[in-house]
Design a protein around this motif. Structure first.
Motif, PDB file in Angstrom:
ATOM      1  N   THR A  45     -83.424 -42.372  33.329  1.00 33.77           N
ATOM      2  CA  THR A  45     -82.406 -43.244  32.741  1.00 33.77           C
ATOM      3  C   THR A  45     -82.152 -44.462  33.613  1.00 33.77           C
ATOM      4  O   THR A  45     -81.180 -45.173  33.431  1.00 33.77           O
ATOM      5  CB  THR A  45     -81.089 -42.469  32.529  1.00 33.77           C
ATOM      6  OG1 THR A  45     -80.697 -41.874  33.769  1.00 33.77           O
ATOM      7  CG2 THR A  45     -81.255 -41.402  31.470  1.00 33.77           C
ATOM      8  N   SER A  47     -83.906 -46.958  33.438  1.00 28.65           N
ATOM      9  CA  SER A  47     -83.964 -47.892  32.322  1.00 28.65           C
ATOM     10  C   SER A  47     -83.560 -47.114  31.085  1.00 28.65           C
ATOM     11  O   SER A  47     -84.044 -46.002  30.863  1.00 28.65           O
ATOM     12  CB  SER A  47     -85.380 -48.438  32.146  1.00 28.65           C
ATOM     13  OG  SER A  47     -85.506 -49.095  30.902  1.00 28.65           O
ATOM     14  N   THR A  48     -82.665 -47.655  30.313  1.00 25.36           N
ATOM     15  CA  THR A  48     -82.228 -46.931  29.125  1.00 25.36           C
ATOM     16  C   THR A  48     -83.235 -47.015  27.995  1.00 25.36           C
ATOM     17  O   THR A  48     -83.058 -46.364  26.971  1.00 25.36           O
ATOM     18  CB  THR A  48     -80.861 -47.440  28.629  1.00 25.36           C
ATOM     19  OG1 THR A  48     -80.957 -48.853  28.368  1.00 25.36           O
ATOM     20  CG2 THR A  48     -79.789 -47.190  29.674  1.00 25.36           C
ATOM     21  N   GLY A  52     -81.853 -46.450  24.166  1.00 24.48           N
ATOM     22  CA  GLY A  52     -80.628 -46.148  24.894  1.00 24.48           C
ATOM     23  C   GLY A  52     -80.581 -44.840  25.638  1.00 24.48           C
ATOM     24  O   GLY A  52     -79.699 -44.630  26.467  1.00 24.48           O
ATOM     25  N   SER A  53     -81.517 -43.917  25.369  1.00 16.53           N
ATOM     26  CA  SER A  53     -81.487 -42.602  26.009  1.00 16.53           C
ATOM     27  C   SER A  53     -82.347 -42.520  27.265  1.00 16.53           C
ATOM     28  O   SER A  53     -82.367 -41.493  27.935  1.00 16.53           O
ATOM     29  CB  SER A  53     -81.949 -41.522  25.021  1.00 16.53           C
ATOM     30  OG  SER A  53     -80.944 -41.266  24.066  1.00 16.53           O
ATOM     31  N   GLY A  54     -83.050 -43.579  27.584  1.00 19.45           N
ATOM     32  CA  GLY A  54     -83.940 -43.565  28.728  1.00 19.45           C
ATOM     33  C   GLY A  54     -85.383 -43.615  28.288  1.00 19.45           C
ATOM     34  O   GLY A  54     -85.694 -43.916  27.127  1.00 19.45           O
ATOM     35  N   VAL A 182     -75.482 -37.756  32.280  1.00 17.81           N
ATOM     36  CA  VAL A 182     -75.725 -39.197  32.159  1.00 17.81           C
ATOM     37  C   VAL A 182     -74.426 -39.921  31.837  1.00 17.81           C
ATOM     38  O   VAL A 182     -73.383 -39.313  31.599  1.00 17.81           O
ATOM     39  CB  VAL A 182     -76.796 -39.479  31.078  1.00 17.81           C
ATOM     40  CG1 VAL A 182     -78.120 -38.832  31.455  1.00 17.81           C
ATOM     41  CG2 VAL A 182     -76.343 -38.993  29.702  1.00 17.81           C
ATOM     42  N   VAL A 186     -75.065 -43.671  27.670  1.00 19.75           N
ATOM     43  CA  VAL A 186     -76.299 -42.945  27.368  1.00 19.75           C
ATOM     44  C   VAL A 186     -75.998 -41.705  26.535  1.00 19.75           C
ATOM     45  O   VAL A 186     -76.768 -41.338  25.645  1.00 19.75           O
ATOM     46  CB  VAL A 186     -77.052 -42.589  28.665  1.00 19.75           C
ATOM     47  CG1 VAL A 186     -78.310 -41.771  28.353  1.00 19.75           C
ATOM     48  CG2 VAL A 186     -77.442 -43.864  29.415  1.00 19.75           C
TER      49      VAL A 186
END
Length: 256
Positions: A45, A47-48, A52-54, A182, A186
């Motif tokens: 994560t 980077s999302t 958005g979840s990684g 998270v 996230v």
């Protein structure tokens, strides 16, 4: 625009409620999240990612549980069940096999692999179909790792249905992922992507009469306290409470 069906409205509304409940309930079971399997949802994560979840991580060396060729052949010959899953199934598969056997003697052969997306699970299904042949019931317990790239999921569901064929039944456990480890942003993406994946399953069920959805997500949402008590980290069932509940839903669908 396609009209929103009651099922779609239900999952979107319930999904939003689940996200809020998970965020407030996370502290109650935070210590349980330290158990080894809790981190086995493969992702970074830092980077999302685009959803958005990684970003999905590697799963090739992750923990796995795969039946021997002898067990696979015995399961097919006795009309048992093949199961293809991820880290939830690595954790819960043995208990499910015992529950099925005790219920009515049904054999279970498993190909469960932590952190694996559904594409890998369907690859395994294709391999077993070619090598051993298929029984009349196939259980897919996969999708949690597809939150990182939801648009690819529908094609994998269609691919699984095609491999199974019209004369067998494909059972699919739907999913609920809101990782407590998270950030809140996230977590919200996790819930949004979980709902997106589940809606793809519901769309597929409308097209494929032999696809049966096992509604684990709805079972959790109907009583929000279950998100805290039956999931130890927002993904994996607590043991034994969540494990027993999820496995019983599966057994009821498979054997009644």
């Amino acid at each position: 625009m396609r009209k929103t069906t009651p099922k779609r409205r239900q999952i979107v509304t319930a999904g939003a409620a689940a996200a809020a409940a998970a965020a407030t309930a996370g502290v109650q079971t935070q210590t349980a999240a330290a158990r080894p399997a809790a981190a086995e949802l493969a992702a970074s994560t830092a980077s999302t990612g685009p959803y958005g979840s990684g970003v999905a991580g590697s799963w090739s060396s992750a923990t796995r549980a795969i039946s021997t060729p002898e067990q696979i052949q015995r399961t097919r010959q006795t009309g048992g069940v093949y199961m293809f899953g991820d880290s939830i199934s690595v954790q819960d598969g043995k208990a499910l096999a015992v529950r099925l056997l005790n219920r009515n003697g049904t054999q279970l052969a498993v190909h469960n692999w932590s952190s694996r997306p559904t594409s890998g699970a369907v690859d395994a299904l294709q391999q077993w179909a070619s090598t051993y042949g298929l029984p009349r019931r196939i259980l897919m317990a996969s999708g949690s790792n597809d939150i990182f790239d939801p648009p690819k999921f529908a094609a994998q569901v269609a691919r699984a249905v095609s491999i199974v064929g019209q004369n067998r039944t494909l059972y699919w456990v739907n999913l609920q992922v809101v990782r407590r480890s998270v950030s809140a942003a996230v977590q919200l993406a996790d819930q949004r992507n979980s709902s997106w994946l589940n809606m793809q399953l519901y769309d597929a069920q409308e097209r494929y009469p032999n696809l049966r959805i096992i509604r684990w997500a709805e079972w959790l949402w109907v009583k929000p306290y279950r998100l805290a008590n039956y999931l130890r980290d927002g993904v994996h069932p607590s043991v034994p409470l969540g494990q027993d509940a999820r496995n019983e839903l599966i057994v009821q669908s498979l054997v009644g």
